[in-house]
Scaffold this active site. Structure first.
Site, mmCIF file in Angstrom:
data_model
loop_
_atom_site.group_PDB
_atom_site.id
_atom_site.type_symbol
_atom_site.label_atom_id
_atom_site.label_comp_id
_atom_site.label_asym_id
_atom_site.label_seq_id
_atom_site.Cartn_x
_atom_site.Cartn_y
_atom_site.Cartn_z
ATOM 1 N N ASP A 464 -85.108 -2.094 -54.990
ATOM 2 C CA ASP A 464 -84.772 -1.869 -53.820
ATOM 3 C C ASP A 464 -83.591 -0.833 -53.827
ATOM 4 O O ASP A 464 -82.659 -1.135 -54.761
ATOM 5 C CB ASP A 464 -83.994 -3.071 -53.439
ATOM 6 N N GLU A 466 -80.579 0.783 -53.001
ATOM 7 C CA GLU A 466 -79.650 0.744 -52.114
ATOM 8 C C GLU A 466 -78.125 0.799 -53.119
ATOM 9 O O GLU A 466 -78.308 0.486 -54.494
ATOM 10 C CB GLU A 466 -79.563 -0.768 -51.437
#
Length: 644
Positions: A464, A466
């Site tokens: 992910d 982020e």
């Protein structure tokens, strides 16, 4: 005329008669691919109605050994950067020969390899032995060796190691020759043994032995149960057998009840009729050797296996030769068997582990007994930069670390129910990020993640992109790009396949540089499409994921539902996703307990789960009976608590 007729009659009884075409098959018959070094044996099974079979190898670097109907194949270390092509040809009577292509990769940058040839165990007589010459192949500048100096001699000259055994007037002796590279800490080992000075064993002497297996103890059968599963068990003596030794492998149903009582488990006895033990269960260890193997075949039958039930295959070693004892702690090998479901669209659930205990996934079961959830993602571990050690590493907060450290209590119950457990990795506000590692950095971090999967028995890694700042420099880092994100996925998948003996996944959450447009990775001029190293993907909340190159919709989540935000899905909407070919629905922040920092969303979530079950599986989800609580930071309760 009489002579011709007689010859024809005789020939009809001969397996190799030119008038009869012999059969020949080899399993597996696919090409064999070896790395430059550190390869495991590949065992081929040869079946033929001819009297005998033989093999030839095209490639001196290929190592092959024939034993009964087995051909064990391996490769000497490749100390060059060039790929080595080769072939093994198997013949039997007048059957059409079977050709197996054998290819070996060249060295990767910085890779150290080491091998010994021949690599078979060495067995010496008590006296009068001839020296054995071994050839050591390595690209390291030098190598060292160790051996049982009290009863052997060894001399190194160039790439040769010459070994022999001193005359023996006492008991049989066993040991190892270990060769170690001067760089890279690569080792190769050869077992050595020597017969006793007297073939008569010491009166009253006992030799202990142990039953073991290198295979994964967890076995999953498909819902329609069509493919048998074969497992290999080994019985190993602590000392060399003076006489031929027999040990029998038996199916001991009583052991399951005893195991459940001792370990507070609820395993069910696997149907004995579905378990076949080769050679009537008898393992024979020849005199002068220390071990023997046996094959067990589990024949699936869907009607005999229930969902959400873990079966135990209780296999016990029983000594049949006087003077042989089986060690109590190594008397059994227990395989655990479960049945996986038939759903066309599956469910993957992200648990915010700072708030919720992931064991809650166990409680959500379809009416036919299948788990509603097929995979759980632990959200999340972090990719971070350690300035003091100058390295990128996986950082686990106290909650993630508690789950890993207590994997047997908090994670393995999920896997035993057929639910995959993955660890998600995302940035953590420093220069380290999913898309900003160099090729070398991707390889190193991928290996670390694979080791975590092995150490804590996880089924894969999610990525992910982020919260990363992407400003690192040096050998670990590269400018952030989708190309480097793809390279990390490739290296992680590669490392997991090499290290973990079970199926592992790379899962993606589309954000930042991680998108469906991820490019291919090229290694030594060979293209690897993203579908080769990415197993399934999901989009951000409310979206449908598009497939990466080479992947169909079956690898994509058709919807990502944030349950803590009140997102929902209808029965018709879920069915439409399934009919379009989507293989997954993603759920985020399911929390039926409310024992973390947020209120529970059990009622709303259960309605959405039932909508999917009714639309896609034509059944409902049972009422959950229990809830699993999070106690505090870094603490989870493994005990179920009844729902009032």
């Amino acid at each position: 005329m009489f002579a011709i007729s007689s010859g024809a009659l005789v020939g009809c009884n001969d397996d190799d008669d030119v008038n009869k075409k012999n059969s020949l098959s080899v399993t597996p018959a696919s090409a064999i691919e070896f790395k430059a070094g550190d390869n495991q044996d590949v065992v081929l099974t040869v079946k033929t109605d001819a009297k005998s079979w033989a093999f030839e190898k095209n490639g001196e670097w290929i190592v092959a050994k024939q034993d009964g109907d087995k051909l064990t194949v391996n490769a000497q270390a490749n100390t060059t950067e060039s790929v080595r092509p080769g072939r093994i040809t198997i013949t039997a009577g007048n059957a059409e020969p079977v050709n197996i292509n054998v290819n070996q990769k060249g060295l990767e940058v910085g890779e150290i390899v080491l091998s010994i040839s021949p690599s078979d165990p060495i067995g010496f007589e008590a006296t009068g032995n001839k020296a054995v010459e071994l050839t050591v192949t390595t690209n390291a500048p030098d190598w060292t060796f160790s051996y049982p100096e009290e009863w052997m001699t060894a001399e190194k000259q160039g790439d040769k190691l010459t070994v022999n055994a001193k005359d023996n007037t006492g008991d049989a002796r066993v040991g190892q020759i270990v060769v170690t590279s001067s760089e890279g800490e690569k080792t190769a080992k050869i077992a050595v043994s020597q017969k006793a000075g007297s073939e008569n064993p010491t009166p009253g002497e006992e030799i202990a032995g142990s039953l073991s297996t290198a295979d994964d103890l967890n076995i999953q059968f498909a819902h329609d149960a069509v493919e048998p599963v074969k497992k290999t068990l080994t019985f190993t003596l602590e000392k060399t057998a003076m006489v031929e030794t027999k040990v029998k492998l038996v199916f001991d149903e009583r052991h399951v009840e005893e195991y459940n009582f001792d370990h507070a488990t609820e395993y069910v006895v696997f149907p004995e009729k579905l378990c076949t033990i080769a050679n009537d269960g008898v393992m024979t260890i020849p005199a002068g050797e220390t071990s023997a193997q046996i094959e067990v075949t589990l024949t699936p039958s869907a009607s005999d296996l229930e969902y959400v039930t873990t079966y135990m295959v209780p296999l016990q070693a029983v000594a049949q030769t006087e003077g042989i004892v089986v060690k109590d702690e190594a008397e059994y090998v227990d395989f655990l068997v479960s049945r996986i479901g038939s759903k066309k669209i599956r469910n993957i659930c992200y648990f915010e582990v700072n708030d919720c205990n992931p064991l809650n996934a166990i409680e959500y079961i379809l009416e036919d007994g299948q788990p509603f959830f097929d995979a759980v993602v632990l959200f999340a571990g972090n990719i971070n930069w350690d300035a003091s050690k100058q390295k990128v590493y996986m950082n686990a907060n106290p909650n993630v670390q508690a789950l890993l450290d207590n994997s047997e209590e908090l994670l393995q119950p999920l896997r035993k129910k057929g639910i995959k457990v993955l660890l998600d990795i995302l940035g953590n506000h420093d220069q380290a990020g999913i898309a900003g590692l160099s090729d070398w950095g991707c390889e190193q971090f991928g290996k670390e993640l694979a080791q975590i999967c092995l150490d804590y028995k996880l089924d894969g890694i999610g990525f992910d992109d982020e919260y990363s700042r992407y400003y690192g420099s040096g050998k670990w880092f590269a400018g952030p790009s989708s190309q480097q994100a793809a390279r990390l996925c490739y290296e992680t998948k590669k490392a997991m396949k090499e290290l973990c003996p079970w199926e592992t996944w790379v899962h993606l959450y589309y954000l930042g540089y991680i998108q469906s447009s991820l490019p291919s990775v090229f290694i030594d001029g060979v293209e690897h499409k993203p579908s080769e190293f990415i197993d399934n993907v999901c989009a951000d909340y409310g979206g449908s994921a598009r497939p990466v190159n080479g992947m169909g919709l079956s690898g994509c989540a058709g919807n990502s539902i944030q349950l803590n935000y009140g997102y929902s899905i209808s029965s018709s909407g879920a069915k439409a996703l399934m009919n379009q070919g989507y293989g997954w629905i993603m759920w985020f922040a399911f929390d039926p307990s409310g024992t973390g920092t947020v209120s529970n969303n059990r009622s709303h979530s259960l309605r959405q789960f039932r909508n999917v079950a009714e639309g896609c599986y034509e059944q409902s989800v049972r009422d959950p009976k229990n809830v699993y609580n999070k106690i505090s930071e870094g603490q989870y309760d493994p005990a179920p608590h009844p729902i009032n």
